[in-house]
Design an enzyme around this catalytic site. Structure first.
Site, PDB file in Angstrom:
ATOM      1  N   HIS A   1      -3.126   7.354   2.496  1.00  0.00           N
ATOM      2  CA  HIS A   1      -3.571   6.041   2.028  1.00  0.00           C
ATOM      3  C   HIS A   1      -4.954   5.754   2.623  1.00  0.00           C
ATOM      4  O   HIS A   1      -5.183   5.915   3.824  1.00  0.00           O
ATOM      5  CB  HIS A   1      -2.556   4.984   2.471  1.00  0.00           C
ATOM      6  CG  HIS A   1      -3.022   3.586   2.257  1.00  0.00           C
ATOM      7  ND1 HIS A   1      -3.600   3.171   1.083  1.00  0.00           N
ATOM      8  CD2 HIS A   1      -3.005   2.486   3.072  1.00  0.00           C
ATOM      9  CE1 HIS A   1      -3.918   1.890   1.182  1.00  0.00           C
ATOM     10  NE2 HIS A   1      -3.576   1.457   2.375  1.00  0.00           N
TER      11      HIS A   1
ATOM     12  N   ASN B   1     -10.127  -0.076   0.167  1.00  0.00           N
ATOM     13  CA  ASN B   1      -8.666   0.033   0.122  1.00  0.00           C
ATOM     14  C   ASN B   1      -8.160  -0.629  -1.160  1.00  0.00           C
ATOM     15  O   ASN B   1      -8.179  -1.849  -1.274  1.00  0.00           O
ATOM     16  CB  ASN B   1      -8.094  -0.657   1.373  1.00  0.00           C
ATOM     17  CG  ASN B   1      -6.571  -0.647   1.408  1.00  0.00           C
ATOM     18  OD1 ASN B   1      -5.914  -0.304   0.434  1.00  0.00           O
ATOM     19  ND2 ASN B   1      -6.009  -1.045   2.542  1.00  0.00           N
TER      20      ASN B   1
ATOM     21  N   CYS C   1       0.809  -1.224   0.000  1.00  0.00           N
ATOM     22  CA  CYS C   1       0.000   0.000   0.000  1.00  0.00           C
ATOM     23  C   CYS C   1       0.841   1.272   0.000  1.00  0.00           C
ATOM     24  O   CYS C   1       0.348   2.344  -0.345  1.00  0.00           O
ATOM     25  CB  CYS C   1      -0.926   0.005   1.210  1.00  0.00           C
ATOM     26  SG  CYS C   1      -2.005  -1.406   1.280  1.00  0.00           S
TER      27      CYS C   1
HETATM   28  O1  UT7 Z   1      -3.334  -0.966   3.778  1.00  0.00           O
HETATM   29  C1  UT7 Z   1      -3.189  -1.466   5.070  1.00  0.00           C
HETATM   30  C2  UT7 Z   1      -4.159  -2.574   5.192  1.00  0.00           C
HETATM   31  N1  UT7 Z   1      -4.648  -2.881   6.484  1.00  0.00           N
HETATM   32  C3  UT7 Z   1      -5.318  -2.069   7.308  1.00  0.00           C
HETATM   33  O2  UT7 Z   1      -5.462  -0.907   7.137  1.00  0.00           O
HETATM   34  C4  UT7 Z   1      -5.972  -2.740   8.474  1.00  0.00           C
HETATM   35  C5  UT7 Z   1      -6.021  -1.887   9.700  1.00  0.00           C
HETATM   36  N2  UT7 Z   1      -6.961  -2.460  10.638  1.00  0.00           N
HETATM   37  C6  UT7 Z   1      -8.283  -2.239  10.579  1.00  0.00           C
HETATM   38  O3  UT7 Z   1      -8.757  -1.510   9.711  1.00  0.00           O
HETATM   39  C7  UT7 Z   1      -9.164  -2.845  11.646  1.00  0.00           C
HETATM   40  O4  UT7 Z   1      -8.361  -3.509  12.607  1.00  0.00           O
HETATM   41  C8  UT7 Z   1     -10.224  -3.846  11.069  1.00  0.00           C
HETATM   42  C9  UT7 Z   1     -11.270  -3.066  10.255  1.00  0.00           C
HETATM   43  C10 UT7 Z   1      -9.552  -4.904  10.211  1.00  0.00           C
HETATM   44  C11 UT7 Z   1     -10.955  -4.533  12.211  1.00  0.00           C
HETATM   45  O5  UT7 Z   1     -11.560  -3.576  13.060  1.00  0.00           O
HETATM   46  P1  UT7 Z   1     -11.395  -3.675  14.628  1.00  0.00           P
HETATM   47  O6  UT7 Z   1     -12.138  -2.556  15.211  1.00  0.00           O
HETATM   48  O7  UT7 Z   1      -9.919  -3.784  14.941  1.00  0.00           O
HETATM   49  O8  UT7 Z   1     -12.180  -5.011  14.943  1.00  0.00           O
HETATM   50  P2  UT7 Z   1     -11.630  -6.351  15.651  1.00  0.00           P
HETATM   51  O9  UT7 Z   1     -10.739  -7.096  14.757  1.00  0.00           O
HETATM   52  O10 UT7 Z   1     -11.174  -6.006  17.034  1.00  0.00           O
HETATM   53  O11 UT7 Z   1     -12.986  -7.152  15.782  1.00  0.00           O
HETATM   54  C12 UT7 Z   1     -14.055  -6.716  16.656  1.00  0.00           C
HETATM   55  C13 UT7 Z   1     -15.185  -7.703  16.543  1.00  0.00           C
HETATM   56  C14 UT7 Z   1     -14.737  -9.168  16.722  1.00  0.00           C
HETATM   57  O12 UT7 Z   1     -15.796  -9.847  17.379  1.00  0.00           O
HETATM   58  P3  UT7 Z   1     -15.729 -10.130  18.963  1.00  0.00           P
HETATM   59  O13 UT7 Z   1     -14.478 -10.933  19.154  1.00  0.00           O
HETATM   60  O14 UT7 Z   1     -15.667  -8.773  19.601  1.00  0.00           O
HETATM   61  O15 UT7 Z   1     -16.983 -10.879  19.210  1.00  0.00           O
HETATM   62  C15 UT7 Z   1     -14.649  -9.682  15.308  1.00  0.00           C
HETATM   63  O16 UT7 Z   1     -14.835 -11.071  15.219  1.00  0.00           O
HETATM   64  O17 UT7 Z   1     -15.780  -7.633  15.235  1.00  0.00           O
HETATM   65  C16 UT7 Z   1     -15.776  -8.938  14.637  1.00  0.00           C
HETATM   66  N3  UT7 Z   1     -15.581  -8.782  13.192  1.00  0.00           N
HETATM   67  C17 UT7 Z   1     -16.592  -8.558  12.338  1.00  0.00           C
HETATM   68  N4  UT7 Z   1     -17.926  -8.464  12.531  1.00  0.00           N
HETATM   69  C18 UT7 Z   1     -18.680  -8.232  11.435  1.00  0.00           C
HETATM   70  C19 UT7 Z   1     -14.404  -8.777  12.508  1.00  0.00           C
HETATM   71  N5  UT7 Z   1     -14.637  -8.568  11.199  1.00  0.00           N
HETATM   72  C20 UT7 Z   1     -15.993  -8.441  11.075  1.00  0.00           C
HETATM   73  C21 UT7 Z   1     -16.841  -8.200   9.980  1.00  0.00           C
HETATM   74  N6  UT7 Z   1     -18.161  -8.102  10.198  1.00  0.00           N
HETATM   75  N7  UT7 Z   1     -16.362  -8.051   8.728  1.00  0.00           N
END
Ligand code: UT7
Length: 319
Positions: A246, A276, A111
């Site tokens: 980005h 993204n 990225c």
């Molecule tokens: O170019 C660089 C590329 N990468 C990035 O920019 C990634 C940077 N990171 C992020 O954008 C965020 O960490 C994510 C969007 C990937 C995830 O968001 P988060 O606020 O960190 O969520 P999390 O991983 O802590 O998940 C929170 C909850 C979990 O459930 P529990 O354990 O609280 O019950 C996940 O299982 O949300 C759940 N979850 C979802 N629920 C619905 C994870 N993905 C999803 C989904 N839909 N797609």
């Protein structure tokens, strides 16, 4: 001499997949995706390849700039998802646009790739090696994703953006770039394509990401590198008209703006529409800003990218 942008272009595939479409494939929903990322939809390649999209963005940049493609000395394509390992996508772009005098090569820093390619082009121009450089960011992330993994497949889209830099007298360009190879495992992708993996049923081959790790890294490093470039330029945050970051996650951009104490309206965003697109996010956004008449001569623009490697880079230039 510095490289002045004399044309921009972008291309995204016409096929659109919104959050409701994704909710039919994985356990997710529109509300979660919008709240956690700001993403509403993404454009997904069907038959379009990475180099095709790069070529279309390049053609649009050529037509906007009015330059003759034969003037172009160099074509740099930032990509990590080209359909061929070689020939490089840049050589295919050369063929598509008829830039017969250009040398072309690809750069891969995921990225961060476009900002690093932009910096590379500026360095060639200021050293006097090139006068006109086409810089492209293009990625087909949909080919790299595990479409059963809701933690990653909701985040990405496909597309390409291009800018043409032409040597001119002007205000200096300031840049910085860093890598932290120890953090490589936070975001990985083996170098093969989806259709091969589907045959082998090998999930290890897809994109893997420690989402929270990358999130924390970006929120810390993006403000840091912006401050580093400003210090080098002896300028202040208030001197900057736009911070073109980005487009990975709206919350990352908002957190960076908050840390820097800069109003969020100086951070344009388009990830609601495209998600993204990896190396393509920054040049697609620049193209939309240019065509939307948001940019005028003399404005100070700060680019900042971050991604796998881990890598991060920034560039400050005058429009
Ligand atoms: O170019 C660089 C590329 N990468 C990035 O920019 C990634 C940077 N990171 C992020 O954008 C965020 O960490 C994510 C969007 C990937 C995830 O968001 P988060 O606020 O960190 O969520 P999390 O991983 O802590 O998940 C929170 C909850 C979990 O459930 P529990 O354990 O609280 O019950 C996940 O299982 O949300 C759940 N979850 C979802 N629920 C619905 C994870 N993905 C999803 C989904 N839909 N797609």
């Amino acid at each position: 001499m510095v490289g002045k942008i004399c044309g921009t272009g972008s291309y995204v595939p016409p096929h659109v997949m919104d959050n409701d479409d994704l909710a039919r494939i994985v356990d997710t929903n529109d509300e979660w995706i919008r709240e956690r990322t700001g993403i509403g939809k993404r454009h997904i390649a069907e038959d379009e390849t990475t180099s095709y999209m790069a070529g279309q963005a390049a053609l649009r940049a050529v037509s906007q700039s009015g330059i003759d493609p034969e003037e172009i000395d160099m074509i740099l394509v930032a990509t990590s998802s080209s359909e061929t390992v070689f020939p490089c996508a840049a050589c295919e772009v050369q063929r598509i646009i008829g830039a017969v005098h250009a040398v072309g090569y690809d750069l891969n820093a995921a990225c961060t790739g476009f900002v690093l390619a932009f910096n590379t082009a500026q360095a060639y121009i200021s050293a006097g090696f090139c006068k006109t450089v086409m810089v492209i960011g293009a990625d087909s992330m949909s080919n790299l994703l595990d479409w059963t993994d809701r933690g990653t497949c909701i985040l990405f889209g496909d597309g390409a953006g291009a800018v043409i830099l032409k040597a001119a007298e002007g205000e200096p360009v300031y840049m910085a770039a860093h890598s932290d190879g120890k953090k490589g495992p936070a975001l990985t992708q083996l170098s093969r394509h989806r259709k091969d993996w589907e045959n082998e049923q090998n999930k290890e081959s897809y994109l893997h990401m420690d989402g929270q790790g990358v999130f924390k890294f970006a929120v810390r490093k993006v403000p840091e590198i912006i401050e580093e470039v400003l210090e080098e330029a002896e300028m202040n945050l208030e001197d900057i008209d736009y911070f073109v970051l980005h487009q990975a996650n709206k919350r990352i951009i908002e957190a960076a703006a908050k840390r820097l104490k800069v109003p969020i309206d100086k951070f344009p965003m388009n990830l609601e529409e495209y998600a993204n697109t990896s190396a393509a996010t920054v040049p697609i956004l620049l193209d939309e800003m240019a065509r939307g008449n948001m940019l005028c001569e003399g404005q100070k623009i700060m680019l900042a990218g971050f991604g796998a490697g881990l890598t991060w880079a920034a560039c400050l230039f005058e429009w």
